[in-house]
Motif scaffolding. Structure first.
Motif, mmCIF file in Angstrom:
data_model
loop_
_atom_site.group_PDB
_atom_site.id
_atom_site.type_symbol
_atom_site.label_atom_id
_atom_site.label_comp_id
_atom_site.label_asym_id
_atom_site.label_seq_id
_atom_site.Cartn_x
_atom_site.Cartn_y
_atom_site.Cartn_z
ATOM 1 N N UNK A 1 34.119 47.869 38.987
ATOM 2 C CA UNK A 1 35.144 48.392 39.897
ATOM 3 C C UNK A 1 36.375 47.476 39.918
ATOM 4 N N UNK A 2 36.132 46.172 40.016
ATOM 5 C CA UNK A 2 37.236 45.205 40.063
ATOM 6 C C UNK A 2 38.095 45.294 38.801
ATOM 7 N N UNK B 1 38.325 47.765 36.506
ATOM 8 C CA UNK B 1 39.010 49.052 36.336
ATOM 9 C C UNK B 1 40.137 49.224 37.352
ATOM 10 N N UNK B 2 39.872 48.840 38.597
ATOM 11 C CA UNK B 2 40.855 49.124 39.645
ATOM 12 C C UNK B 2 41.877 48.004 39.794
ATOM 13 N N UNK B 3 41.423 46.768 39.910
ATOM 14 C CA UNK B 3 42.357 45.696 40.248
ATOM 15 C C UNK B 3 42.989 45.081 39.006
ATOM 16 N N UNK C 1 45.510 47.507 37.654
ATOM 17 C CA UNK C 1 46.857 47.731 38.189
ATOM 18 C C UNK C 1 47.917 47.169 37.247
ATOM 19 N N UNK C 2 47.583 46.201 36.423
ATOM 20 C CA UNK C 2 48.532 45.759 35.383
ATOM 21 C C UNK C 2 48.113 46.196 33.978
ATOM 22 N N UNK D 1 53.339 30.939 33.669
ATOM 23 C CA UNK D 1 54.530 31.443 32.997
ATOM 24 C C UNK D 1 54.492 32.941 32.743
ATOM 25 N N UNK D 2 53.347 33.563 33.036
ATOM 26 C CA UNK D 2 53.247 35.020 32.936
ATOM 27 C C UNK D 2 52.750 35.530 34.286
ATOM 28 N N UNK D 3 52.771 36.858 34.485
ATOM 29 C CA UNK D 3 52.254 37.378 35.765
ATOM 30 C C UNK D 3 50.725 37.280 35.915
ATOM 31 N N UNK E 1 47.425 36.189 37.080
ATOM 32 C CA UNK E 1 47.011 35.212 38.100
ATOM 33 C C UNK E 1 45.609 34.658 37.823
ATOM 34 N N UNK E 2 45.250 33.529 38.447
ATOM 35 C CA UNK E 2 43.880 33.011 38.328
ATOM 36 C C UNK E 2 42.927 33.790 39.237
ATOM 37 N N UNK E 3 41.728 34.056 38.719
ATOM 38 C CA UNK E 3 40.737 34.819 39.491
ATOM 39 C C UNK E 3 39.570 33.939 39.918
ATOM 40 N N UNK F 1 37.551 34.353 43.070
ATOM 41 C CA UNK F 1 36.810 35.605 43.275
ATOM 42 C C UNK F 1 35.691 35.796 42.255
#
Lengths: 110, 391
Positions: free
Chosen positions: A35-36, A38-40, A43-44, A80-82, A84-86, A89
């Motif tokens: 789910x994470x 596919x969905x989160x 989003x990018x 330097x890129x969008x 983010x660290x996960x 989580x």
């Protein structure tokens, strides 16, 4: 017969995780990770993981990339890129599981 | 002759009653919600707070958006997979559908309603279609001054039959004048800043602002005076301390313009920025629950409702602009992806992706006044958008 097949599958799963260097993830956690991703992540990278503002995460685009660097990208992001660290989580073994499945072809949510 | 008049009357009455029987109705209280995982949409009715129909077969709708025809009958649905689908809200069927690109992010409709433009990531550029037939009218490849193709973001319509959009990799803003639809006249602004990730136009159609991910501030273009070029505004926004990770990019279409003030999600900050819409200077910043994704002004402009990126995407906050305070924090459920007000703001509809429902709130009492089952809902779009520049 069905019980035997299920037992066979479970032994198969047990063996495959025995060969991996990480403990198996609970099926509940696996579905949360699907789910994470596919969905989160989607989003990018797109819900179908074919890319968006972020690159595609398909088996073809990832096949030549070392798994360890992909795991590191997930956990620590790419400065330097969008991306983010996960790491707040996801554990390292969960990031391993995600990379392994991305490289194989990521499972569907349903 | 005497016999024909009653006959005509009878015929006319028959036609009228026939129309009445076919549920003649307007579309001003209708809307559409995207069902992102199933490639379907539902047609919504804000008067009866209900869903009228589901329309299937729209492809990959993760990150889909909608523009409306100027008669507010048709919804143009821009799908992630490059699909462009024209949905008839009255018959609740697909009128036309094409696959126009490989990976697209949004679209816009021209001021005269005759042209629909789609922003594509792959292949990077804008394609323009006839709004009636969806026939291709113009193709604008986004090849920046660096010679390579960029992803297109932040596509909006502007007065004067223009479209405005940004090039993500090249860092450019282009204005396409479509008065001769087959020959777009392009005005290109280069070096506007690193990684414009979305854009918006103020409701008066004057200013186009592109948010920059790669540096601080916004790239601002005054469409009343293109010769003045693009300038940087709100450079202070994004500074002050370390940036936090962004788990979902803010949307700028939702930048709430409330007359004299504009409310912006900060990038990498758990704050909203209130800026003066004339000077484009920051006047205040307010700490909020997370990285804001949408900041949506309630019609009237007194309050702004906020939703948030993962991991705070179960929360909605309400900012009261006169006092600049958070007056309400709601946790309606998991995965609050979008919110949309009814045209006069007496209802607000929230999509709760992970709960598979849309909820309707009274924005005065904050009471829940309705709930609808919707599969993995994302964007909610009411037809009031048909008559607003930039939507």
């Amino acid at each position: 017969m069905r019980i035997l097949t299920t037992a066979g599958m479970m032994i198969g799963i047990a063996f495959s995780s025995a060969f991996a260097d990480t403990p198996p993830l609970h099926p509940q956690r696996q579905s949360e990770l699907i789910h994470l991703v596919r969905q989160d992540c989607g989003s990018c990278h797109g819900m179908e993981l074919r890319g968006g503002l972020g690159p595609a995460l398909t088996p073809q685009t990832l096949k030549d990339k070392p798994a360890s660097s992909l795991v590191s990208t997930i956990l620590h992001g790419r400065p330097g890129t969008p991306m983010p660290p996960w790491k707040n989580f996801l554990s390292e073994s969960e990031a391993d599981w995600i990379v392994d499945n991305l490289q194989k072809g990521f499972p569907d949510a349903r | 002759m005497r016999a024909r008049i009653p006959l005509l009357l009878v015929l006319a009455l028959g036609v009228l009653s026939g129309c009445a029987n076919s549920n003649l109705r307007g579309t001003g209280d209708l809307g559409v919600v995207i069902e992102r995982a199933t490639g379907s949409v539902q047609v919504l009715d804000t008067t009866h707070r209900t869903s009228l129909a589901r329309v299937d077969g729209l492809g990959d709708l993760s990150h889909a958006s909608i523009s409306y025809s100027r008669d507010a009958r048709y919804a143009y649905v821009f799908g992630r997979d490059g699909g462009l689908t024209k949905v008839d809200l009255l018959t609740q069927r697909i009128d036309r559908r094409i696959i126009q690109g490989g990976n697209s992010i949004g679209g816009a409709i021209s001021a005269d309603g005759k042209l629909v433009a789609v922003a594509n990531y792959e292949p990077g550029g804008v394609k323009v279609f006839d709004a009636d037939t969806l026939a291709l009218v113009a193709d604008i490849p986004a090849i920046g001054s660096d010679g390579t193709r960029s992803k297109v973001v932040g596509l909006v319509d502007a007065p004067g039959q223009r479209f405005v959009f940004s090039l993500f990799e090249a860092g450019e803003i282009w204005v396409a004048d479509m008065r001769d639809p087959k020959r777009p006249a392009l005005r290109k602004f280069t070096g506007v800043g690193r990684e414009p990730y979305d854009g918006m136009i103020t409701s008066d159609g004057r200013h186009y602002a592109a948010g920059l991910f790669g540096e601080d501030g916004v790239a601002l273009l005054d469409l009343w005076n293109l010769d003045a070029g693009v300038r940087r505004a709100l450079v202070e926004f994004g500074r002050h301390g370390e940036k936090l990770p962004v788990y979902k990019m803010p949307h700028l279409e939702g930048w709430a313009a409330t007359g004299s003030q504009i409310v912006l999600p900060a990038v990498g900050k758990h704050e909203v920025i209130i800026a003066d819409q004339n000077s484009w200077k920051e006047v205040a910043r307010i700490p909020v629950a997370g990285q804001v994704v949408f900041a949506v002004a309630r019609p009237g402009g007194r309050e702004v409702w906020l939703n948030f990126a993962f991991p705070n995407n179960d929360t909605v906050q309400v900012v009261d602009l006169p006092s600049r305070r958070i007056v309400q924090t709601l946790t309606p459920g998991k995965g609050v992806l979008h919110l949309e007000f009814s045209p006069r703001g007496e209802q607000v509809w929230l999509s709760l992706r992970d709960e598979n429902r849309v909820e309707i709130y009274d924005p005065d009492s904050f009471a829940r006044i309705g709930t609808l089952p919707v599969e993995s809902p994302s964007g909610i779009f009411f037809t009031v958008r048909a008559h607003r520049t930039g939507l």
